[in-house]
Design a protein around this motif. Sequence first.
Motif, PDB file in Angstrom:
ATOM      1  N   HIS A 117       0.824  -1.211   0.000  1.00  0.00           N
ATOM      2  CA  HIS A 117       0.000   0.000   0.000  1.00  0.00           C
ATOM      3  C   HIS A 117       0.861   1.265   0.000  1.00  0.00           C
ATOM      4  N   GLU A 118       1.989   1.222   0.704  1.00  0.00           N
ATOM      5  CA  GLU A 118       2.860   2.404   0.741  1.00  0.00           C
ATOM      6  C   GLU A 118       3.408   2.728  -0.639  1.00  0.00           C
ATOM      7  N   PHE A 119       3.791   1.689  -1.394  1.00  0.00           N
ATOM      8  CA  PHE A 119       4.290   1.905  -2.755  1.00  0.00           C
ATOM      9  C   PHE A 119       3.186   2.454  -3.653  1.00  0.00           C
ATOM     10  N   ILE A 120       2.004   1.878  -3.555  1.00  0.00           N
ATOM     11  CA  ILE A 120       0.883   2.326  -4.399  1.00  0.00           C
ATOM     12  C   ILE A 120       0.548   3.786  -4.093  1.00  0.00           C
ATOM     13  N   ASN A 121       0.454   4.121  -2.818  1.00  0.00           N
ATOM     14  CA  ASN A 121       0.079   5.485  -2.429  1.00  0.00           C
ATOM     15  C   ASN A 121       1.169   6.499  -2.745  1.00  0.00           C
ATOM     16  N   THR A 122       2.443   6.070  -2.681  1.00  0.00           N
ATOM     17  CA  THR A 122       3.562   6.995  -2.887  1.00  0.00           C
ATOM     18  C   THR A 122       3.856   7.219  -4.358  1.00  0.00           C
ATOM     19  N   PHE A 123       3.787   6.153  -5.165  1.00  0.00           N
ATOM     20  CA  PHE A 123       4.224   6.263  -6.557  1.00  0.00           C
ATOM     21  C   PHE A 123       3.107   6.063  -7.581  1.00  0.00           C
ATOM     22  N   VAL A 124       2.321   5.021  -7.438  1.00  0.00           N
ATOM     23  CA  VAL A 124       1.319   4.693  -8.455  1.00  0.00           C
ATOM     24  C   VAL A 124       0.232   5.753  -8.525  1.00  0.00           C
ATOM     25  N   ASN A 137      -1.192   2.956 -15.659  1.00  0.00           N
ATOM     26  CA  ASN A 137      -2.592   2.949 -15.215  1.00  0.00           C
ATOM     27  C   ASN A 137      -2.786   2.126 -13.945  1.00  0.00           C
ATOM     28  N   GLY A 138      -1.683   1.622 -13.383  1.00  0.00           N
ATOM     29  CA  GLY A 138      -1.767   0.855 -12.150  1.00  0.00           C
ATOM     30  C   GLY A 138      -1.935  -0.638 -12.338  1.00  0.00           C
ATOM     31  N   SER A 183      -3.217 -10.343 -14.529  1.00  0.00           N
ATOM     32  CA  SER A 183      -3.320  -8.880 -14.451  1.00  0.00           C
ATOM     33  C   SER A 183      -3.903  -8.493 -13.096  1.00  0.00           C
ATOM     34  N   ILE A 184      -3.184  -7.635 -12.358  1.00  0.00           N
ATOM     35  CA  ILE A 184      -3.614  -7.186 -11.034  1.00  0.00           C
ATOM     36  C   ILE A 184      -3.782  -5.670 -11.073  1.00  0.00           C
ATOM     37  N   ASP A 185      -4.947  -5.199 -10.727  1.00  0.00           N
ATOM     38  CA  ASP A 185      -5.245  -3.769 -10.731  1.00  0.00           C
ATOM     39  C   ASP A 185      -4.880  -3.189  -9.361  1.00  0.00           C
ATOM     40  N   LEU A 186      -3.733  -2.510  -9.299  1.00  0.00           N
ATOM     41  CA  LEU A 186      -3.259  -1.963  -8.024  1.00  0.00           C
ATOM     42  C   LEU A 186      -4.167  -0.842  -7.524  1.00  0.00           C
ATOM     43  N   MET A 187      -4.754  -0.102  -8.436  1.00  0.00           N
ATOM     44  CA  MET A 187      -5.655   0.979  -8.022  1.00  0.00           C
ATOM     45  C   MET A 187      -6.894   0.419  -7.350  1.00  0.00           C
ATOM     46  N   ASP A 188      -7.387  -0.705  -7.854  1.00  0.00           N
ATOM     47  CA  ASP A 188      -8.542  -1.347  -7.247  1.00  0.00           C
ATOM     48  C   ASP A 188      -8.184  -1.890  -5.860  1.00  0.00           C
ATOM     49  N   LEU A 189      -6.993  -2.488  -5.734  1.00  0.00           N
ATOM     50  CA  LEU A 189      -6.560  -3.019  -4.445  1.00  0.00           C
ATOM     51  C   LEU A 189      -6.408  -1.922  -3.403  1.00  0.00           C
TER      52      LEU A 189
END
Length: 362
Positions: free
Chosen positions: A80-87, A112-113, A147-153
């Motif tokens: 979550h830290e990576f997604i929130n910081t970079f993605v 697009n995440g 395919s994993i949608d990081l924005m959805d996670l």
Amino acid sequence: MASLRGLSKVPRHLLVCEKSNFGHDKSRHRHLVETHYHNYRVSFLIPECGILSKELKNLVTEAGPYYFVKNLPVHELIAHEFINTFVKKGSCYALTYNTNIDEDNTVALLPNGKLILSLDKDTYEETGLQGHPSQYFGRKIMKFIVSIDLMDLSFKPDSKKYERILWSFKEKKPLKFDFLLAWHHTGVEESMMSYFSNYQIHEHQPKITVNTVTDLQCPVLQSSELRGEPEVSCSAGELLDWLGAVFCNAKLNNEPNSFISTYCCPQPSTVVAKAYLCTITGFILPEKICLLLEQLCHYFDEPKLAPWVTLSVQGFADSPVSWRENEHGFQKGGEHLYNFVIFNNQDYWLQMAVGANDDCPP
């Protein structure tokens, strides 16, 4: 005999050519650049030019940076830290380094995440993740695409789905790769160097090669004639072949004593006194290429001797995607590339090419 016949077959490839104008409302040029995510080489050729403008020089020198991270676990990319910081705060790109798409497990992160994994059969089954068979392995399925949608996670941090994926990558089947990473963002934020400081991470700048080609024989082009016209102008396909020869520094005069190349410039042609050829090699973001394309369009704001310039972009041969989320394979070449021919009246030709294991370019 069957094997010998197979060797003589040329692998299928697709070349799509179209023409438009940068001023048209429905021009696709920007969208096609932005959705070709993983680029390793960008070249532009400017006939009748010996010195680059200050604006183009600045864009070339600012093509980086990108990062190389050794043995990075995949679970770090879904944290979550990576997604929130970079993605979420820009366009983040990642691609496994030194992996072969037709043999190895490969991973790519799209801006697009979406996290795309191309996994061999054993790894796929061990992870327990949901995916679908690769479309390029015939009856015996050896590769699967996940395919994993990081924005959805990120919107469901405590969901069972997220916990299952995290458990899969951290405990059930830990995966580590060498990664190329890059991040396009505005403002001063967290740096990748500090974020991944617990791993071996190195910052890199793209390699820049500049060459002034003298007495270059160039094909004659007419922006309205994509297919060319006999004895008047050359076609888009002929131009692409010629560009490949120029990039390889091949001789274009078909000398009888040459045992290296019998290629010659298509006709009709003209000789230019000098041409500026610049090549940038590295992990180059679409945002940087968009700026370069825009600046090349402005090259003709003032009168120039050159009737056209070109911008050529080649993607990583072992990327799991070509354009957008289209699955990419290697087979015998792994090519996926595009080329712009920019004319002095703001017309352009766009050529997109892929190899045997690819869908038709968008």
